[in-house]
Design a protein around this motif. Structure first.
Motif, PDB file in Angstrom:
ATOM      1  N   PRO A  96       0.782  -1.186   0.013  1.00 51.04           N
ATOM      2  CA  PRO A  96       0.065  -0.124  -0.257  1.00 51.04           C
ATOM      3  C   PRO A  96       0.766   1.157  -0.028  1.00 51.04           C
ATOM      4  O   PRO A  96       0.779   2.216  -0.508  1.00 51.04           O
ATOM      5  N   ILE A  97       2.227   0.974   1.185  1.00 48.21           N
ATOM      6  CA  ILE A  97       3.131   1.958   0.707  1.00 48.21           C
ATOM      7  C   ILE A  97       3.280   2.588  -0.728  1.00 48.21           C
ATOM      8  O   ILE A  97       3.971   3.732  -1.328  1.00 48.21           O
ATOM      9  N   GLY A  98       3.691   1.874  -1.303  1.00 49.95           N
ATOM     10  CA  GLY A  98       3.861   1.725  -2.742  1.00 49.95           C
ATOM     11  C   GLY A  98       3.476   2.163  -3.719  1.00 49.95           C
ATOM     12  O   GLY A  98       3.334   3.443  -4.184  1.00 49.95           O
ATOM     13  N   ALA A  99       2.151   1.653  -3.051  1.00 47.73           N
ATOM     14  CA  ALA A  99       1.315   2.688  -3.947  1.00 47.73           C
ATOM     15  C   ALA A  99       1.071   3.964  -3.827  1.00 47.73           C
ATOM     16  O   ALA A  99       0.991   4.559  -4.846  1.00 47.73           O
ATOM     17  N   ALA A 100       1.291   4.237  -2.803  1.00 49.79           N
ATOM     18  CA  ALA A 100       0.400   5.663  -2.508  1.00 49.79           C
ATOM     19  C   ALA A 100       1.680   6.442  -3.089  1.00 49.79           C
ATOM     20  O   ALA A 100       1.327   7.267  -3.586  1.00 49.79           O
ATOM     21  N   PHE A 101       2.865   6.035  -3.007  1.00 51.02           N
ATOM     22  CA  PHE A 101       4.093   7.043  -3.700  1.00 51.02           C
ATOM     23  C   PHE A 101       3.942   6.730  -5.608  1.00 51.02           C
ATOM     24  O   PHE A 101       4.440   7.829  -5.746  1.00 51.02           O
ATOM     25  N   THR A 102       3.360   5.752  -5.952  1.00 49.74           N
ATOM     26  CA  THR A 102       3.521   5.665  -7.528  1.00 49.74           C
ATOM     27  C   THR A 102       1.902   6.438  -7.525  1.00 49.74           C
ATOM     28  O   THR A 102       2.555   7.058  -8.964  1.00 49.74           O
ATOM     29  N   LEU A 134       1.650   0.711 -10.667  1.00 49.41           N
ATOM     30  CA  LEU A 134       0.573   1.176 -10.486  1.00 49.41           C
ATOM     31  C   LEU A 134      -0.779  -0.293  -9.975  1.00 49.41           C
ATOM     32  O   LEU A 134      -0.623  -0.281  -9.062  1.00 49.41           O
ATOM     33  N   ILE A 135      -0.691  -0.910 -11.223  1.00 47.20           N
ATOM     34  CA  ILE A 135      -1.439  -1.884 -11.449  1.00 47.20           C
ATOM     35  C   ILE A 135      -1.382  -2.917 -10.561  1.00 47.20           C
ATOM     36  O   ILE A 135      -2.352  -4.037  -9.556  1.00 47.20           O
ATOM     37  N   MET A 136       0.286  -2.840 -10.533  1.00 45.39           N
ATOM     38  CA  MET A 136       0.433  -4.297 -10.342  1.00 45.39           C
ATOM     39  C   MET A 136       0.472  -4.406  -8.887  1.00 45.39           C
ATOM     40  O   MET A 136      -0.138  -4.777  -8.010  1.00 45.39           O
ATOM     41  N   TYR A 137       1.274  -3.134  -8.014  1.00 44.47           N
ATOM     42  CA  TYR A 137       0.577  -2.625  -6.462  1.00 44.47           C
ATOM     43  C   TYR A 137      -0.307  -3.097  -6.127  1.00 44.47           C
ATOM     44  O   TYR A 137      -1.260  -3.829  -5.670  1.00 44.47           O
ATOM     45  N   ALA A 221       3.371  -0.303   9.986  1.00 47.73           N
ATOM     46  CA  ALA A 221       2.740  -1.026   8.780  1.00 47.73           C
ATOM     47  C   ALA A 221       3.001  -2.386   9.308  1.00 47.73           C
ATOM     48  O   ALA A 221       1.688  -3.295   9.833  1.00 47.73           O
ATOM     49  N   MET A 222       4.313  -2.316   9.343  1.00 48.47           N
ATOM     50  CA  MET A 222       5.235  -3.779   9.587  1.00 48.47           C
ATOM     51  C   MET A 222       4.492  -4.466  10.990  1.00 48.47           C
ATOM     52  O   MET A 222       4.145  -5.615  12.080  1.00 48.47           O
ATOM     53  N   ARG A 223       4.181  -3.281  12.112  1.00 49.96           N
ATOM     54  CA  ARG A 223       3.591  -3.498  13.058  1.00 49.96           C
ATOM     55  C   ARG A 223       2.116  -3.846  13.712  1.00 49.96           C
ATOM     56  O   ARG A 223       2.015  -4.749  14.070  1.00 49.96           O
ATOM     57  N   ASN A 224       1.346  -3.210  12.875  1.00 51.96           N
ATOM     58  CA  ASN A 224      -0.198  -3.730  12.662  1.00 51.96           C
ATOM     59  C   ASN A 224       0.160  -4.901  12.083  1.00 51.96           C
ATOM     60  O   ASN A 224      -0.565  -5.685  12.659  1.00 51.96           O
ATOM     61  N   GLU A 225       1.012  -5.407  11.422  1.00 53.64           N
ATOM     62  CA  GLU A 225       0.716  -6.542  10.826  1.00 53.64           C
ATOM     63  C   GLU A 225       0.801  -7.514  11.684  1.00 53.64           C
ATOM     64  O   GLU A 225       0.175  -8.708  11.311  1.00 53.64           O
ATOM     65  N   ILE A 226       1.620  -7.206  12.843  1.00 56.98           N
ATOM     66  CA  ILE A 226       2.256  -8.363  13.347  1.00 56.98           C
ATOM     67  C   ILE A 226       0.948  -8.243  14.538  1.00 56.98           C
ATOM     68  O   ILE A 226       0.892  -8.944  15.035  1.00 56.98           O
ATOM     69  N   LEU A 227       0.476  -7.631  15.057  1.00 62.57           N
ATOM     70  CA  LEU A 227      -0.603  -7.340  15.680  1.00 62.57           C
ATOM     71  C   LEU A 227      -1.481  -8.659  14.864  1.00 62.57           C
ATOM     72  O   LEU A 227      -2.226  -8.661  15.833  1.00 62.57           O
ATOM     73  N   ARG A 228      -2.210  -7.939  13.713  1.00 66.91           N
ATOM     74  CA  ARG A 228      -3.253  -8.315  13.355  1.00 66.91           C
ATOM     75  C   ARG A 228      -3.258 -10.182  13.290  1.00 66.91           C
ATOM     76  O   ARG A 228      -3.986 -10.555  13.521  1.00 66.91           O
ATOM     77  N   ARG A 229      -1.482 -10.250  12.799  1.00 65.91           N
ATOM     78  CA  ARG A 229      -1.508 -11.982  13.226  1.00 65.91           C
ATOM     79  C   ARG A 229      -1.844 -12.643  14.222  1.00 65.91           C
ATOM     80  O   ARG A 229      -2.114 -13.549  14.306  1.00 65.91           O
TER      81      ARG A 229
END
Lengths: 255, 57, 223, 204
Positions: A96-102, A134-137, A221-229
């Motif tokens: 998502p971050i890459g998509a935002a920068f793109t 962007l479409i790839m992201y 975002a990685m911290r969120n993802e770890i919490l989500r798991r």
């Protein structure tokens, strides 16, 4: 190897806790300096006038959009080859971050293009390949969303990311070729050696600021993802526990 | 300072970038709040990361 | 509106945005279609701006059709449709509400994305507004007509492609009047209102025929 | 599919349909539920709400759970509670149950807030069963109700079914295992010769 020590998510979270405030501070400072330089230090371009100031966000955003994909590609290797436990977390949260920068690169590019070329968008080689990126992201993000099991989704997304990493140069090349057949290039170039230091320095500082911003967002975002798991694992356990209330009673002495 | 005849475009690009970053940050913060809330609720329910039988992994 | 309708609407909307839902895939597909067209016809901006409304409409049609196969299939697979038949609620209204929720989740994003994609096709602001307006009025008709196909193919394991084949002929009038009213707005001499009103009428007709036909098809599919 | 099949059932009693695999127990239940049209004959329910077809007095508990994995268990149940119209009949005194109470009775109260994707097959089955409790309807059609249930849940289910009978409800169930139900009638389906079970009592 120190890197492997942080494979443990708990240890990684502790590291994030320590590093994040410093990184955020640095990022803010870099942005303050970069924005000041790009508005007040950098001169206006003799051809493009003040619009050249868009470059100081456009070019770093475009760089970051590619760097982000490289990070995802390396993370995907980490998922598939080294089976690093944080690799797919990193790959997933970078998308998502890459998509935002793109997206930022595309928006600033077209806002720059309107006064310079008279149109918001041309199907120029470089622009088109960024749009494909962007479409790839977005496709990768969707793939992550549609699969329930993060492990399976991680592997599938890693395969797609790597296929994309191999394909992107080919796409870029073929789009270049496609475009030169139809329309003479109208993209403006930054000819490296002719860049004046007054322009180069603000650009570099902004690039550093954007990179720092990426890392701040990525770690968060990685911290969120770890919490989500963690939530997911706990919920699975909660569902399988037949009598959660008695589990409380036995769990308490252990705390 | 004077941004010339195309001030609108310049401000729009900076503004939209700022907006994108803010949306991204807001999304990450909201996500974090949601996950922490879920973890709290699970802790209240008595589901811990340690298994009650072996007292920790 | 009564509680059950609101509850059904909320449930369908939730299902389409949560994990496994496919609310935004349609928009992504729309973007992909619009991106691919210039590779086919060439990057000539004048040409693209002339055929832009048509590209957007065809993209929206395809995106709508591809998203429709799950409209009833998921509910059929887990037995929900059986229970809905017995719930004591008029099935036609149930179908209408499901279509409405489906449109909000998949059709409305297409409408919102249309002006953005218009930029890629070098559309004038007036043309962009016209296309967006016609899509806003016309995509509900596509969803409602497509619901018939979705209900007919609900028992098939891989009905998606067949659905598209069945529904495309039925959707042609919508496409004709959608594109012609968008074109009329760009080329001044032709009146915009006439085809636009016909498009509105088509949507209203679809809102009646679609649910009735789909409900009948679903009842036949139950046994 | 069926020939010469006729039976009638009185409020407060259960009909247990037995027979070999593939004999059409499920089809019989689906026909009673109004999901399969009758070629000939009729299904009547006496004492139901006027102007309401029989199948809207019926809860059908089939092989499929109609549970959406993306919704939480509570959201699943709340939907059915609000979506399904309740039906009353004379002589039936079933009351709607609160969703959490239903969860509690079936022992899945701890899963209420969890996405249904995390539930096991038996838990999903029990979640689906809660649907019958939160909306009162006099007739329960249950196809293999004990499938995927462990012994404890099975006895809970039997208690619920007996309570439903005690409230004046009707149950038609297809099953392989013996169910300890009060006031049971048996219908054994066979090929060839008519499986005929005329009972003179009409439903109330």
């Amino acid at each position: 190897m120190a890197f492997w020590d942080y494979a443990n998510p708990t240890r990684f979270l502790k590291l994030v806790q320590v590093v994040l405030p410093w990184l955020t501070g640095l990022c803010v400072v870099a942005f303050a300096a970069g924005l000041y330089m790009s508005f007040f230090v950098a001169p206006e371009d003799y051809q493009q006038g003040q619009t050249v100031r868009i470059m100081y966000i456009h070019v770093p955003a475009a760089w970051l959009s590619m760097m982000c994909y490289s990070i995802m590609a390396v993370s995907s290797l980490g998922t598939l080859v080294w089976k690093h436990p944080l690799a797919d977390v990193s790959a997933k949260t970078a998308a998502p971050i890459g998509a935002a920068f793109t997206f930022m690169a595309l928006v600033t590019g077209s806002l720059w293009g309107k006064p310079m070329w008279g149109t918001y968008w041309v199907w120029d080689a470089r622009l088109t390949s960024v749009l494909v990126l962007l479409i790839m992201y977005l496709g990768l993000m969707t793939l992550w969303r549609t699969m329930d099991d993060p492990i399976k989704a991680g592997k599938a997304a890693a395969v797609l990311t790597l296929a994309g990493a191999l394909n992107l140069p080919v796409i870029k090349f073929s789009v270049d070729w496609w475009n030169t057949l139809h329309q003479p290039a109208s993209v403006m170039r930054l000819d490296g050696p002719t860049i004046h230091p007054d322009i180069l320095w603000p650009l570099l500082v902004m690039a550093v600021a954007f990179t720092l911003l990426f890392f701040v967002l990525h770690l968060m975002a990685m911290r969120n993802e770890i919490l989500r798991r963690r939530v997911r694992t706990l919920r699975l356990r909660a569902a399988s526990a037949a009598h959660p209330r008695s589990a409380v009673a036995t769990a308490q002495p252990a705390e | 300072m004077d941004l010339g005849p195309h001030a609108g475009f310049i401000l729009a690009s900076y503004g939209l970038c700022l907006l994108t970053v803010l949306v991204l940050i807001a999304w990450i913060r909201i996500d974090k709040a949601g996950q922490e809330k879920a973890l709290r609720e699970l802790a209240e329910q008595g589901v811990s990361r340690r298994r009650p039988e072996d007292g920790g992994r | 509106m009564s509680t059950w309708a609101i509850v059904l609407f909320q449930r369908d909307l939730r299902l389409s945005v949560r994990v496994g839902g496919s609310a935004l895939v349609g928009v992504l597909f729309f973007l992909a279609v619009v991106t691919v067209i210039p590779f086919g016809v060439g990057p000539d901006l004048n040409l693209l701006s002339r055929i832009g409304p048509a590209i957007l409409w065809i993209g929206a049609l395809l995106a709508t059709l591809l998203g429709l196969d799950r409209l009833f299939q998921a509910d059929r697979d887990d037995g929900t449709i059986d229970l809905m038949l017995m719930a004591g609620r008029p099935l036609e209204l149930v179908v209408l509400i499901k279509c409405l929720a489906h449109w909000v989740a998949t059709g409305l994003p297409l409408v919102v994305a249309a002006p953005l994609l218009g930029v890629f096709l070098n559309l004038e602001p007036a043309a962009m507004a016209a296309v967006t307006l016609t899509l806003l009025v016309g995509t509900p008709a596509l969803t409602l007509i497509g619901a018939i196909g979705a209900a007919l193919t609900v028992t098939l394991r891989r009905g998606g492609l067949l659905l598209a084949v069945l529904v495309v002929p039925l959707a042609i009038p919508v496409l004709i009047f959608g594109v012609s009213s968008a074109d009329a707005a760009i080329h001044d001499p032709v009146p915009f209102l006439t085809p636009f009103l016909i498009l509105c009428a088509l949507s209203l007709i679809a809102a009646v025929i679609g649910p009735i036909a789909s409900a009948a098809a679903l009842r036949f599919a139950a046994d | 599919m069926f020939e010469d099949l006729s039976f009638s059932l009185e409020g407060g009693s259960a009909l247990v349909v037995t027979g070999a695999n593939g004999i059409g127990k499920s089809s019989l239940l689906r026909t009673l539920a109004g999901l399969v049209p009758l070629a000939q004959g009729s299904i009547r329910l006496e004492g139901g709400a006027p102007d309401t077809p029989p199948q809207e007095h019926i809860h059908y508990f089939g092989h499929q759970d109609a549970v959406k994995p993306a919704l939480s268990a509570l959201e699943n149940l709340q939907f059915w509670r609000n979506f399904c119209a309740a039906a009353h009949g004379s002589g039936f005194s079933g009351d709607p149950m609160e969703p959490l109470k239903a969860f509690d009775i079936l022992g899945i109260e701890h899963t209420a807030q969890l996405p249904a994707a995390f539930l096991s097959a038996g838990q999903k089955r029990r979640l689906s069963l809660c649907r019958l409790l939160v909306t009162p309807r006099p007739v329960w059609l249950m196809d293999e109700p004990t499938a995927a249930l462990d012994r404890v849940s099975e006895s809970q289910l039997l208690d619920l079914m007996n309570a439903h009978l005690a409230a004046g409800g009707l149950i038609v169930t297809a099953t392989h295992s013996d169910l300890a139900l009060e006031k049971t009638l048996n219908l054994h389906l066979q090929t060839g010769d008519a499986a005929d079970l005329p009972l003179e009592d009409a439903p109330q």
